[in-house]
Design a protein around this motif. Structure first.
Motif, PDB file in Angstrom:
ATOM      1  N   TYR A  63      14.783 -13.156  10.080  1.00 53.83           N
ATOM      2  CA  TYR A  63      13.077 -12.892   9.699  1.00 53.83           C
ATOM      3  C   TYR A  63      12.435 -14.071   9.363  1.00 53.83           C
ATOM      4  O   TYR A  63      11.244 -14.268   9.784  1.00 53.83           O
ATOM      5  CB  TYR A  63      13.277 -12.090   8.470  1.00 53.83           C
ATOM      6  CG  TYR A  63      13.433 -10.427   8.599  1.00 53.83           C
ATOM      7  CD1 TYR A  63      12.564  -9.695   9.508  1.00 53.83           C
ATOM      8  CD2 TYR A  63      14.434  -9.772   8.072  1.00 53.83           C
ATOM      9  CE1 TYR A  63      12.741  -8.438   9.670  1.00 53.83           C
ATOM     10  CE2 TYR A  63      14.434  -8.288   8.347  1.00 53.83           C
ATOM     11  CZ  TYR A  63      13.795  -7.788   8.951  1.00 53.83           C
ATOM     12  OH  TYR A  63      13.741  -6.293   9.369  1.00 53.83           O
ATOM     13  N   ARG A 104      -3.368 -11.254  11.400  1.00 60.95           N
ATOM     14  CA  ARG A 104      -2.636 -10.723   9.950  1.00 60.95           C
ATOM     15  C   ARG A 104      -3.559 -11.190   8.616  1.00 60.95           C
ATOM     16  O   ARG A 104      -3.748 -10.014   7.857  1.00 60.95           O
ATOM     17  CB  ARG A 104      -1.352 -11.442   9.837  1.00 60.95           C
ATOM     18  CG  ARG A 104      -0.536 -10.407   8.608  1.00 60.95           C
ATOM     19  CD  ARG A 104       0.899 -10.889   8.577  1.00 60.95           C
ATOM     20  NE  ARG A 104       1.308 -10.540   7.309  1.00 60.95           N
ATOM     21  CZ  ARG A 104       2.205  -9.588   6.924  1.00 60.95           C
ATOM     22  NH1 ARG A 104       2.632  -8.687   7.970  1.00 60.95           N
ATOM     23  NH2 ARG A 104       2.640  -9.390   5.803  1.00 60.95           N
ATOM     24  N   LEU A 285      14.697   3.522  -0.993  1.00 62.87           N
ATOM     25  CA  LEU A 285      14.164   2.720   0.193  1.00 62.87           C
ATOM     26  C   LEU A 285      15.439   1.983   0.653  1.00 62.87           C
ATOM     27  O   LEU A 285      15.657   1.991   2.118  1.00 62.87           O
ATOM     28  CB  LEU A 285      13.109   1.890  -0.060  1.00 62.87           C
ATOM     29  CG  LEU A 285      11.670   2.354  -0.245  1.00 62.87           C
ATOM     30  CD1 LEU A 285      10.839   1.414  -0.990  1.00 62.87           C
ATOM     31  CD2 LEU A 285      11.139   3.081   1.292  1.00 62.87           C
ATOM     32  N   ARG A 296      14.431  -9.213  18.170  1.00 60.71           N
ATOM     33  CA  ARG A 296      13.900 -10.477  18.638  1.00 60.71           C
ATOM     34  C   ARG A 296      14.394 -11.101  19.872  1.00 60.71           C
ATOM     35  O   ARG A 296      15.413 -10.647  20.366  1.00 60.71           O
ATOM     36  CB  ARG A 296      13.985 -11.709  17.489  1.00 60.71           C
ATOM     37  CG  ARG A 296      13.535 -11.132  15.970  1.00 60.71           C
ATOM     38  CD  ARG A 296      12.016 -11.128  15.919  1.00 60.71           C
ATOM     39  NE  ARG A 296      11.380 -11.119  14.550  1.00 60.71           N
ATOM     40  CZ  ARG A 296      10.866  -9.980  14.090  1.00 60.71           C
ATOM     41  NH1 ARG A 296      11.009  -8.783  14.657  1.00 60.71           N
ATOM     42  NH2 ARG A 296      10.513  -9.872  12.881  1.00 60.71           N
ATOM     43  N   LEU A 355       3.130  -4.568   6.705  1.00 63.66           N
ATOM     44  CA  LEU A 355       1.783  -4.689   6.149  1.00 63.66           C
ATOM     45  C   LEU A 355       1.562  -3.559   5.400  1.00 63.66           C
ATOM     46  O   LEU A 355       0.781  -3.349   4.334  1.00 63.66           O
ATOM     47  CB  LEU A 355       0.768  -4.662   7.246  1.00 63.66           C
ATOM     48  CG  LEU A 355      -0.451  -5.409   7.174  1.00 63.66           C
ATOM     49  CD1 LEU A 355      -0.360  -6.787   6.621  1.00 63.66           C
ATOM     50  CD2 LEU A 355      -1.072  -5.523   8.522  1.00 63.66           C
ATOM     51  N   ALA A 360       3.198   2.434   1.953  1.00 70.02           N
ATOM     52  CA  ALA A 360       4.446   3.312   1.856  1.00 70.02           C
ATOM     53  C   ALA A 360       5.160   3.757   0.434  1.00 70.02           C
ATOM     54  O   ALA A 360       5.587   4.830   0.434  1.00 70.02           O
ATOM     55  CB  ALA A 360       5.540   2.684   2.917  1.00 70.02           C
TER      56      ALA A 360
HETATM   57  C1  HEM Z   1       6.175  -4.248  10.058  1.00 63.77           C
HETATM   58  C2  HEM Z   1       9.335  -0.991   7.876  1.00 63.77           C
HETATM   59  C3  HEM Z   1       5.682   1.863   6.670  1.00 63.77           C
HETATM   60  C4  HEM Z   1       2.471  -0.888   9.061  1.00 63.77           C
HETATM   61  C5  HEM Z   1       7.244  -3.673   9.638  1.00 63.77           C
HETATM   62  C6  HEM Z   1       8.679  -3.999   9.787  1.00 63.77           C
HETATM   63  C7  HEM Z   1       9.710  -2.974   9.109  1.00 63.77           C
HETATM   64  C8  HEM Z   1       8.692  -2.218   8.562  1.00 63.77           C
HETATM   65  C9  HEM Z   1      10.902  -3.246   9.045  1.00 63.77           C
HETATM   66  C10 HEM Z   1       8.990  -5.503  10.198  1.00 63.77           C
HETATM   67  C11 HEM Z   1       9.000  -5.278  11.655  1.00 63.77           C
HETATM   68  C12 HEM Z   1       9.389  -6.624  12.237  1.00 63.77           C
HETATM   69  O1  HEM Z   1       9.865  -7.735  11.627  1.00 63.77           O
HETATM   70  O2  HEM Z   1       9.227  -6.932  13.369  1.00 63.77           O
HETATM   71  C13 HEM Z   1       8.737   0.254   7.602  1.00 63.77           C
HETATM   72  C14 HEM Z   1       9.086   1.278   6.726  1.00 63.77           C
HETATM   73  C15 HEM Z   1       8.145   2.364   6.420  1.00 63.77           C
HETATM   74  C16 HEM Z   1       6.886   1.407   6.925  1.00 63.77           C
HETATM   75  C17 HEM Z   1      10.551   1.566   6.522  1.00 63.77           C
HETATM   76  C18 HEM Z   1       8.128   3.451   5.607  1.00 63.77           C
HETATM   77  C19 HEM Z   1       8.925   3.625   4.580  1.00 63.77           C
HETATM   78  C20 HEM Z   1       4.548   1.393   7.079  1.00 63.77           C
HETATM   79  C21 HEM Z   1       3.134   2.066   7.055  1.00 63.77           C
HETATM   80  C22 HEM Z   1       2.235   1.213   7.687  1.00 63.77           C
HETATM   81  C23 HEM Z   1       3.050   0.073   8.301  1.00 63.77           C
HETATM   82  C24 HEM Z   1       2.802   3.010   5.957  1.00 63.77           C
HETATM   83  C25 HEM Z   1       0.652   1.179   7.827  1.00 63.77           C
HETATM   84  C26 HEM Z   1      -0.085   2.091   7.656  1.00 63.77           C
HETATM   85  C27 HEM Z   1       3.243  -1.916   9.694  1.00 63.77           C
HETATM   86  C28 HEM Z   1       2.810  -3.080  10.394  1.00 63.77           C
HETATM   87  C29 HEM Z   1       3.867  -3.967  10.544  1.00 63.77           C
HETATM   88  C30 HEM Z   1       5.022  -3.362   9.997  1.00 63.77           C
HETATM   89  C31 HEM Z   1       1.223  -3.139  10.877  1.00 63.77           C
HETATM   90  C32 HEM Z   1       3.937  -5.206  11.376  1.00 63.77           C
HETATM   91  C33 HEM Z   1       3.258  -6.524  10.536  1.00 63.77           C
HETATM   92  C34 HEM Z   1       3.199  -7.607  11.317  1.00 63.77           C
HETATM   93  O3  HEM Z   1       3.855  -7.678  12.351  1.00 63.77           O
HETATM   94  O4  HEM Z   1       2.647  -8.661  10.522  1.00 63.77           O
HETATM   95  N1  HEM Z   1       7.563  -2.360   8.891  1.00 63.77           N
HETATM   96  N2  HEM Z   1       7.062   0.429   7.477  1.00 63.77           N
HETATM   97  N3  HEM Z   1       4.473   0.558   8.100  1.00 63.77           N
HETATM   98  N4  HEM Z   1       4.637  -2.204   9.283  1.00 63.77           N
HETATM   99 FE1  HEM Z   1       5.721  -1.257   8.289  1.00 63.77          FE
END
Ligand code: HEM
Length: 410
Positions: A63, A104, A285, A296, A355, A360
């Motif tokens: 990461y 971002r 969580l 990746r 983000l 969440a």
């Molecule tokens: C990125 C998990 C809820 C939007 C991520 C990543 C994880 C994750 C592990 C990292 C991905 C990476 O490193 O490739 C989760 C979990 C959630 C959740 C477990 C719920 C329990 C949400 C919600 C939203 C969201 C509610 C938006 C409404 C995003 C976005 C990214 C992201 C936009 C990309 C960020 C970036 O690349 O800069 N999420 N997510 N996620 N998540 Fe979540």
């Protein structure tokens, strides 16, 4: 075992969704952490080999080093094995380097707690209504009747999707993902995805002409590296939010309820005030870890744990395993709602840290809070129905009986 250890030797195929609903998955990862922390998962005639990192420290190092472990070819095993994510370089999660940082930075404001107060208020109201209705029913499918439209409603609030369009969008979104519907064809899913993209293209056009205080208007107006986003980028990032924030949050909520049903002593203790709600939510969580891994591609040769990962290799980092690593957590296989500190990797870490994490957390907190106020006993009714996915973990069907809390009428 030697470096040539095959998937057959371990008895697993981590690219097969069915493997990931195995009841002994935790044992498999315990074995990997201990014996093969940097494991080259063999390929097949039709798909390449990939690396499996299972220790907390190794997952964290992936990461942190976004220059070596890049995302633009895809950030999930399935898209990487399929030859790469077509949204690479356009959708935030699968964009790297300065363009990722710039995009971002422009979006961060919309996801900051201060901007989300109104959305968070609606989350609480929605969660309370759904839980109250479920208690009135007595027995319900928590996944379908409570968790289903809380995250989707929240993302629609955030994006600015008009209420009249939401039911249609939810239906399309379910068709497009299809992880819990055996009758769904690939063509149905593709058509549904197309309809969603068209829908967002039209809405973005309307908002560009008449901006409002919502995320679609932001996406339609921001400049990144000196230019406004293309229609493709706007639409992909809208859809990307549905993908990123809908099913993950639903699975976390249902997972929380199933956890309470399986650990009634912890549920009772929480009701009696044994743990603070935010602390308990962090443990839920960690315990549920809905996004099992991130994917990746190595941008250069790199050594981890004495093994050389070559430039171009596919690397998967398993949050699921990191969150149960005995080197990072005391008694990792014990659910402890008072656990603190709790440095779980459920939302990832570093430049791509989720983000939507604040949102969440607000959603899960709202559901647990409503349960605490309205529900007495939580009892499982039959076995839950798991989702079949190599990326997501949890239940698409979850029958439970929710008894009313003392002093609360059904
Ligand atoms: C990125 C998990 C809820 C939007 C991520 C990543 C994880 C994750 C592990 C990292 C991905 C990476 O490193 O490739 C989760 C979990 C959630 C959740 C477990 C719920 C329990 C949400 C919600 C939203 C969201 C509610 C938006 C409404 C995003 C976005 C990214 C992201 C936009 C990309 C960020 C970036 O690349 O800069 N999420 N997510 N996620 N998540 Fe979540």
């Amino acid at each position: 075992m030697s470096p040539s250890t095959s998937a057959e030797d371990l008895g697993i195929d981590l690219a097969d969704p069915v493997t990931l609903v195995r009841s002994d998955l935790d044992d498999v990862f315990r074995h990997l952490r201990r014996e093969h922390p940097v494991f080259l998962h063999p390929g097949t005639a039709t798909r390449p080999a990939f690396w499996v990192l299972s220790r907390y420290d190794d997952v964290l190092s992936v990461y942190k080093d976004a220059a070596t472990f890049v995302s633009h070819r895809g950030n999930m095993l399935t898209s990487l094995l399929d030859g790469g994510d077509p949204a690479g370089g356009r959708l935030l999660a699968v964009t790297d380097g300065p363009r990722h940082t710039a995009l971002r930075a422009k979006l961060l404001k919309s996801f900051a707690p201060r901007s989300l107060q109104r959305v968070a208020d609606r989350v609480r109201r929605r969660a309370d209504e759904r839980v109250a209705a479920a208690v009135a029913l007595g027995t319900c499918d928590f996944a379908a009747e409570v968790a289903e439209d809380i995250p989707m409603g929240t993302i629609c609030d955030l994006l600015g999707v008009p209420p009249s369009d939401r039911a249609g969008l939810l239906r399309l979104s379910k068709q497009a993902l299809s992880s819990d519907d055996a009758d769904q064809t690939a063509e149905d899913a593709w058509l549904a995805r197309n309809d969603i993209l068209l829908y967002f293209a039209e809405l973005a056009e309307i908002r560009r002409a008449e901006p409002r205080d919502d995320l679609i208007s932001t996406l339609a107006s921001i400049e990144v590296e000196g230019a406004v986003l293309t229609e493709d980028e706007i639409v992909l990032n809208c859809y990307g939010l549905l993908l990123a924030g809908d099913e993950t949050s639903r699975l976390a909520m249902s997972g929380a309820v199933w956890t309470f049903a399986r650990h009634p002593e912890q549920w009772t203790a929480l009701k009696e005030g044994m743990a603070q709600l935010p602390t308990a939510v962090e443990e839920l969580l960690r315990w549920t870890t809905p996004a099992m891994h991130v994917g990746r591609t190595a941008a250069r040769d790199v050594e981890i744990g004495g093994r050389t990962i070559r430039a171009g290799d596919i690397v998967t980092a398993w949050n699921l395993s990191a969150n149960r690593d005995e080197a990072a957590f005391t008694n990792p296989d014990v659910l402890d709602l008072t656990r603190s500190p709790n440095r779980h990797l459920t939302f990832g870490y570093g430049p791509h840290f989720c983000l939507g994490a604040y949102l969440a957390r607000a959603e899960i907190t709202a559901v647990v809070d409503a349960l605490l106020r309205r529900v007495g006993e939580i009892e499982p009714v039959g076995d839950p129905e798991p989702v079949y996915s190599t990326f997501l973990r949890g239940y698409s069907g979850l029958n439970v009986r929710l008894g009313p809390a003392a002093g609360m009428a059904r």
